[in-house]
Design a protein around this motif. Structure first.
Motif, PDB file in Angstrom:
ATOM      1  N   ARG A 149       0.915  -1.355  -0.178  1.00  0.00           N
ATOM      2  CA  ARG A 149      -0.193  -0.091  -0.188  1.00  0.00           C
ATOM      3  C   ARG A 149       1.472   1.553   0.340  1.00  0.00           C
ATOM      4  N   SER A 150       1.976   1.113  -0.662  1.00  0.00           N
ATOM      5  CA  SER A 150       2.835   2.444  -0.655  1.00  0.00           C
ATOM      6  C   SER A 150       2.219   3.543  -1.271  1.00  0.00           C
ATOM      7  N   LEU A 151       2.428   4.902  -1.045  1.00  0.00           N
ATOM      8  CA  LEU A 151       2.137   5.829  -1.602  1.00  0.00           C
ATOM      9  C   LEU A 151       2.420   7.243  -1.035  1.00  0.00           C
ATOM     10  N   ASN A 176      -4.498   4.474   7.346  1.00  0.00           N
ATOM     11  CA  ASN A 176      -4.894   3.545   7.130  1.00  0.00           C
ATOM     12  C   ASN A 176      -4.830   2.853   5.748  1.00  0.00           C
ATOM     13  N   ALA A 177      -5.602   4.250   4.923  1.00  0.00           N
ATOM     14  CA  ALA A 177      -4.599   3.639   3.395  1.00  0.00           C
ATOM     15  C   ALA A 177      -3.707   3.479   2.792  1.00  0.00           C
ATOM     16  N   ALA A 178      -2.954   4.022   3.820  1.00  0.00           N
ATOM     17  CA  ALA A 178      -1.341   3.612   3.391  1.00  0.00           C
ATOM     18  C   ALA A 178      -1.022   1.978   3.675  1.00  0.00           C
ATOM     19  N   GLY A 179      -1.955   1.511   5.306  1.00  0.00           N
ATOM     20  CA  GLY A 179      -1.557   0.191   5.122  1.00  0.00           C
ATOM     21  C   GLY A 179      -0.521   0.194   7.022  1.00  0.00           C
ATOM     22  N   LEU A 180      -0.211   1.786   7.460  1.00  0.00           N
ATOM     23  CA  LEU A 180       0.525   2.012   8.025  1.00  0.00           C
ATOM     24  C   LEU A 180       0.895   1.501   9.431  1.00  0.00           C
TER      25      LEU A 180
END
Length: 190
Positions: A149-151, A176-180
């Motif tokens: 989910r890197s961004l 959460n969007a980046a899965g961090l």
């Protein structure tokens, strides 16, 4: 990575005034430092309040020290959950924003404005800003790596002050969007 900075997730929280602390927690009450934060002089408090909107409520920690005006920082998901509209704004820019009710163990406060979704930002001291080749108010990106989910976050405001320690802040929706999971290192990109 060159020009790397700590990227922290800023969960929902509330800033309150001295007067509001006394209404919410009782006369003479002082905020209790639970944990120092990355920005010098800032801390998470033991005290929590309930944020009340038209559709529901959420608990949130207070961040200290006390401020000149109340501010409620929510993710856009949090705001929708309680039926509030949180404009994306820089911290402190609360004019024209929604209000809400804050409830503490000793009382409640109705704030007329102050509900925001904090604009992504990076705190830098002047020396680090110069090293990174960025200026106060500049809009940059921050690239984060995660498994699957890197961004790159765009629209990140650079905030420079002698009072700051290098750290970028995103909200829980963004993390959460980046899965961090927890704090990570990110690369400043222009």
């Amino acid at each position: 990575m060159a020009n790397t900075v700590l990227v922290e997730t800023s969960a929902r929280h509330v800033h309150v005034t001295r007067e509001q602390v006394e209404i919410l927690f009782g006369a003479g009450h002082q905020l209790t430092n639970k944990k120092d934060l990355s920005q010098p002089g800032q801390f998470a408090c033991e005290e929590k309040v309930t944020i009340v909107g038209p559709k529901g409520e959420l608990k949130a920690s207070i961040l200290g020290p006390e401020r000149a005006a109340a501010q409620v920082e929510l993710s856009l998901t949090d705001a929708r959950t309680v039926g509030l509209v949180a404009q994306v704004k820089e911290s402190g820019d609360i004019a024209g924003t929604a209000g809400c009710k804050l409830v503490g163990p000793a009382g409640e406060v109705e704030i007329e404005c102050g509900v925001i979704a904090a604009k992504r930002h990076v705190h830098l001291d002047p020396k680090t800003a110069e090293e990174f080749g960025v200026q106060n108010g500049e809009i940059i990106g921050i690239k984060v790596a995660s498994e699957g989910r890197s961004l790159t976050f765009g629209d990140v405001v650079v905030r420079v002050s002698e009072k700051f320690a290098p750290a970028a802040h995103i909200d829980t929706d963004e993390a959460n969007a980046a899965g961090l999971k927890g704090a990570v290192m990110g690369e400043i990109v222009k």
